[in-house]
Design a protein around this motif. Structure first.
Motif, PDB file in Angstrom:
ATOM      1  N   ARG A  33       0.834  -1.202   0.000  1.00 51.89           N
ATOM      2  CA  ARG A  33       0.000   0.000   0.000  1.00 51.89           C
ATOM      3  C   ARG A  33       0.874   1.259   0.000  1.00 51.89           C
ATOM      4  NH1 ARG A  33      -2.483  -3.256   3.804  1.00 51.89           N
ATOM      5  NH2 ARG A  33      -2.183  -1.880   5.600  1.00 51.89           N
ATOM      6  N   VAL A  34       2.017   1.197   0.685  1.00 49.47           N
ATOM      7  CA  VAL A  34       2.952   2.322   0.674  1.00 49.47           C
ATOM      8  C   VAL A  34       3.447   2.572  -0.748  1.00 49.47           C
ATOM      9  CG1 VAL A  34       5.253   3.095   1.393  1.00 49.47           C
ATOM     10  CG2 VAL A  34       3.709   2.080   3.070  1.00 49.47           C
ATOM     11  N   ASN A  35       3.832   1.523  -1.444  1.00 43.77           N
ATOM     12  CA  ASN A  35       4.355   1.669  -2.802  1.00 43.77           C
ATOM     13  C   ASN A  35       3.312   2.263  -3.746  1.00 43.77           C
ATOM     14  OD1 ASN A  35       6.850   0.622  -2.082  1.00 43.77           O
ATOM     15  ND2 ASN A  35       6.273  -1.480  -2.577  1.00 43.77           N
ATOM     16  N   ALA A  36       2.066   1.826  -3.597  1.00 46.01           N
ATOM     17  CA  ALA A  36       0.996   2.384  -4.437  1.00 46.01           C
ATOM     18  C   ALA A  36       0.790   3.861  -4.126  1.00 46.01           C
ATOM     19  CB  ALA A  36      -0.298   1.605  -4.203  1.00 46.01           C
ATOM     20  N   LEU A  37       0.846   4.209  -2.849  1.00 49.73           N
ATOM     21  CA  LEU A  37       0.665   5.609  -2.458  1.00 49.73           C
ATOM     22  C   LEU A  37       1.831   6.473  -2.940  1.00 49.73           C
ATOM     23  CD1 LEU A  37      -0.961   7.736  -0.960  1.00 49.73           C
ATOM     24  CD2 LEU A  37       0.152   7.017   1.177  1.00 49.73           C
ATOM     25  N   ILE A  38       3.038   5.933  -2.905  1.00 46.34           N
ATOM     26  CA  ILE A  38       4.212   6.665  -3.386  1.00 46.34           C
ATOM     27  C   ILE A  38       4.052   7.024  -4.860  1.00 46.34           C
ATOM     28  CG2 ILE A  38       6.629   6.311  -4.046  1.00 46.34           C
ATOM     29  CD1 ILE A  38       7.053   4.974  -1.321  1.00 46.34           C
ATOM     30  N   LEU A  39       3.595   6.070  -5.652  1.00 42.49           N
ATOM     31  CA  LEU A  39       3.388   6.342  -7.080  1.00 42.49           C
ATOM     32  C   LEU A  39       2.321   7.411  -7.285  1.00 42.49           C
ATOM     33  CD1 LEU A  39       3.535   2.717  -8.546  1.00 42.49           C
ATOM     34  CD2 LEU A  39       5.293   4.496  -8.680  1.00 42.49           C
ATOM     35  N   PRO A  66      10.627   3.522   5.711  1.00 49.55           N
ATOM     36  CA  PRO A  66       9.181   3.285   5.788  1.00 49.55           C
ATOM     37  C   PRO A  66       8.831   1.923   6.375  1.00 49.55           C
ATOM     38  CG  PRO A  66       9.937   3.245   3.501  1.00 49.55           C
ATOM     39  CD  PRO A  66      11.065   3.781   4.319  1.00 49.55           C
ATOM     40  N   MET A  67       9.669   0.913   6.141  1.00 51.60           N
ATOM     41  CA  MET A  67       9.409  -0.386   6.768  1.00 51.60           C
ATOM     42  C   MET A  67       9.487  -0.280   8.284  1.00 51.60           C
ATOM     43  SD  MET A  67      10.955  -3.459   4.401  1.00 51.60           S
ATOM     44  CE  MET A  67      12.680  -2.975   4.463  1.00 51.60           C
ATOM     45  N   LEU A  68      10.426   0.520   8.782  1.00 55.60           N
ATOM     46  CA  LEU A  68      10.540   0.714  10.220  1.00 55.60           C
ATOM     47  C   LEU A  68       9.302   1.406  10.782  1.00 55.60           C
ATOM     48  CD1 LEU A  68      14.279   1.835  10.489  1.00 55.60           C
ATOM     49  CD2 LEU A  68      13.327  -0.361  11.206  1.00 55.60           C
ATOM     50  N   THR A  69       8.780   2.383  10.036  1.00 53.85           N
ATOM     51  CA  THR A  69       7.556   3.066  10.484  1.00 53.85           C
ATOM     52  C   THR A  69       6.408   2.079  10.610  1.00 53.85           C
ATOM     53  OG1 THR A  69       8.217   5.168   9.485  1.00 53.85           O
ATOM     54  CG2 THR A  69       5.873   4.849   9.900  1.00 53.85           C
ATOM     55  N   LEU A  70       6.228   1.257   9.598  1.00 49.26           N
ATOM     56  CA  LEU A  70       5.150   0.256   9.642  1.00 49.26           C
ATOM     57  C   LEU A  70       5.355  -0.716  10.799  1.00 49.26           C
ATOM     58  CD1 LEU A  70       4.747  -0.693   5.854  1.00 49.26           C
ATOM     59  CD2 LEU A  70       3.381   0.928   7.184  1.00 49.26           C
ATOM     60  N   ALA A  71       6.569  -1.224  10.945  1.00 46.12           N
ATOM     61  CA  ALA A  71       6.838  -2.243  11.960  1.00 46.12           C
ATOM     62  C   ALA A  71       6.658  -1.696  13.370  1.00 46.12           C
ATOM     63  CB  ALA A  71       8.250  -2.793  11.786  1.00 46.12           C
ATOM     64  N   VAL A  84       0.566   3.752   6.977  1.00 45.18           N
ATOM     65  CA  VAL A  84       0.935   3.670   5.557  1.00 45.18           C
ATOM     66  C   VAL A  84       1.234   5.068   5.017  1.00 45.18           C
ATOM     67  CG1 VAL A  84       0.062   3.130   3.247  1.00 45.18           C
ATOM     68  CG2 VAL A  84      -0.309   1.524   5.136  1.00 45.18           C
ATOM     69  N   LYS A  85       0.376   6.029   5.349  1.00 43.32           N
ATOM     70  CA  LYS A  85       0.591   7.405   4.901  1.00 43.32           C
ATOM     71  C   LYS A  85       1.873   7.985   5.491  1.00 43.32           C
ATOM     72  CE  LYS A  85      -4.330   8.392   4.236  1.00 43.32           C
ATOM     73  NZ  LYS A  85      -5.482   9.223   4.672  1.00 43.32           N
ATOM     74  N   LEU A  86       2.109   7.739   6.760  1.00 44.66           N
ATOM     75  CA  LEU A  86       3.320   8.260   7.389  1.00 44.66           C
ATOM     76  C   LEU A  86       4.568   7.600   6.811  1.00 44.66           C
ATOM     77  CD1 LEU A  86       2.200   8.562  11.117  1.00 44.66           C
ATOM     78  CD2 LEU A  86       2.582  10.420   9.476  1.00 44.66           C
ATOM     79  N   ALA A  87       4.480   6.303   6.519  1.00 42.27           N
ATOM     80  CA  ALA A  87       5.617   5.599   5.930  1.00 42.27           C
ATOM     81  C   ALA A  87       5.946   6.164   4.552  1.00 42.27           C
ATOM     82  CB  ALA A  87       5.322   4.100   5.831  1.00 42.27           C
ATOM     83  N   ALA A  88       4.922   6.458   3.758  1.00 42.37           N
ATOM     84  CA  ALA A  88       5.145   7.053   2.436  1.00 42.37           C
ATOM     85  C   ALA A  88       5.752   8.451   2.575  1.00 42.37           C
ATOM     86  CB  ALA A  88       3.831   7.118   1.665  1.00 42.37           C
ATOM     87  N   ALA A  89       5.293   9.211   3.567  1.00 45.95           N
ATOM     88  CA  ALA A  89       5.848  10.542   3.802  1.00 45.95           C
ATOM     89  C   ALA A  89       7.314  10.454   4.196  1.00 45.95           C
ATOM     90  CB  ALA A  89       5.048  11.258   4.889  1.00 45.95           C
ATOM     91  N   VAL A  90       7.641   9.499   5.046  1.00 46.43           N
ATOM     92  CA  VAL A  90       9.033   9.292   5.463  1.00 46.43           C
ATOM     93  C   VAL A  90       9.907   8.970   4.248  1.00 46.43           C
ATOM     94  CG1 VAL A  90      10.558   7.662   6.672  1.00 46.43           C
ATOM     95  CG2 VAL A  90       8.581   8.644   7.856  1.00 46.43           C
ATOM     96  N   GLU A  91       9.417   8.103   3.365  1.00 46.05           N
ATOM     97  CA  GLU A  91      10.204   7.744   2.189  1.00 46.05           C
ATOM     98  C   GLU A  91      10.390   8.938   1.259  1.00 46.05           C
ATOM     99  OE1 GLU A  91      12.423   5.261  -0.450  1.00 46.05           O
ATOM    100  OE2 GLU A  91      12.021   5.345   1.708  1.00 46.05           O
TER     101      GLU A  91
END
Length: 341
Positions: A33-39, A66-71, A84-91
């Motif tokens: 979901r992070v990857n889709a949001l990044i795109l 972003p994996m660390l944020t999710l975990a 997921v949104k925060l992980a995408a923002a971090v990336e």
């Protein structure tokens, strides 16, 4: 917990080398979901923006932050979508800093491929980095957590300050260990710390848990950067993601140089002054630099300091309940150190 403890822990990891694979498996659904949001976030009517963003996104990075944020969110019991949104923002924050860093450092490679500045130029790299940073903050606002926004916005400011501190320290052999650690604390560890702290924030965990996860990220970030410093003089381009010796050629005063300049002979200091301070690098100088660093134990000392920070990161994880997430987060630390073992 000492360095021996981390080595013992590493030896018990199922008889294999430590890996980020357990973490990747745990967060795989969220990362999809992070990857889709990044795109989606990288989209723009200005075609150059998605082109440059996709160039970096597809360049093979593990997307550790972003994996660390999710975990960290999941380890604290979170089950919504805001991580997921925060992980995408971090990336996106990380990607923006990479674009800016490559311009400042005049880097030709990023993760073993031509850097964006080599393909599109410095102006485009800076402007697209700014766009991605703006997209990251828009996504943070959508989450609706002022605490998470405060942590990530502070990290953005600290990272920029770290870049300036590094610029001041560049080519300056008077840079001391304490000053250098301030640089990497700001430039690298700050985003790791923010990435791990926002997990317990949106999980509405305790203040103690927030502090523990922020500490984990800080110590992991310091260990990660020091391993990179060592690898620049003793690794491979594939492992490092850039040319071996780039720090040397760019006149960066990293910890191995700090330690060597402090302990070297007059002849050694003359060599460092010519190459690092004045940028007069001849054929064979990189090999000579590596030889000096190895003989003086500067690379080994840098790795030992990285192990010490890694031990502190693992100790911080004691705040988490035992389980697959804590184990995976521990193994990330061990993987980080093992890159240079």
């Amino acid at each position: 917990m000492g360095a021996v403890a981390s080595q013992d822990k590493q030896a018990t990891l199922k008889g294999s080398e430590p890996s980020v694979a357990p973490l990747m498996r745990l967060v795989e659904p969220g990362m999809a979901r992070v990857n889709a949001l990044i795109l989606e976030m990288a989209g723009s009517h200005a075609k150059m923006i998605p082109d440059i963003a996709r160039h970096l996104i597809d360049s093979g990075g593990k997307r550790l932050r972003p994996m660390l944020t999710l975990a960290c969110a999941e380890a604290c019991g979170y089950s919504g979508e805001n991580h997921v949104k925060l992980a995408a923002a971090v990336e996106f924050m990380h990607t923006a800093t990479l674009l800016h860093d490559d311009v400042v450092d005049e880097s030709e490679l990023r993760r073993g491929k031509p850097s964006a500045r080599m393909l599109w130029g410095n102006q485009a790299s800076v402007l697209v980095g700014d766009y991605l940073l703006g997209q990251a903050f828009q996504t943070m606002v959508q989450v609706g957590s002022l605490d998470a926004l405060a942590v990530l916005s502070k990290a953005a400011s600290v990272i920029a300050e770290g870049e300036v501190l590094q610029l001041v320290a560049a080519k300056n052999l008077a840079t001391g260990e304490e000053q250098y650690l301030k640089v990497i604390n700001a430039k690298t560890a700050a985003l790791f710390s923010a990435a791990t702290e926002v997990g317990p924030i949106i999980a509405q965990s305790t203040a103690d848990m927030r502090r523990a996860m922020a500490e984990y990220g800080t110590q992991l970030g310091l260990a990660f950067q020091l391993v990179d410093d060592a690898l620049d003089y003793g690794g491979s381009s594939m492992t490092l993601g850039k040319k071996v010796g780039d720090d040397f050629r760019e006149g960066k005063v990293t910890l191995p140089i700090v330690l060597a300049a402090r302990a070297g002979t007059t002849e050694d200091r003359t060599f460092w002054s010519r190459t690092i301070e004045h940028g007069e690098i001849n054929d064979g100088d990189l090999e000579r630099a590596i030889d000096i660093l190895r003989k003086q134990g500067a690379i080994a000392a840098t790795v030992e300091r990285a192990r010490s920070y890694g031990d502190k990161a693992i100790a911080a994880l004691a705040a988490l309940p035992a389980g697959a997430h804590r184990d995976a987060l521990e193994e990330v630390v061990l993987y980080c150190i093992s890159r240079v073992s």
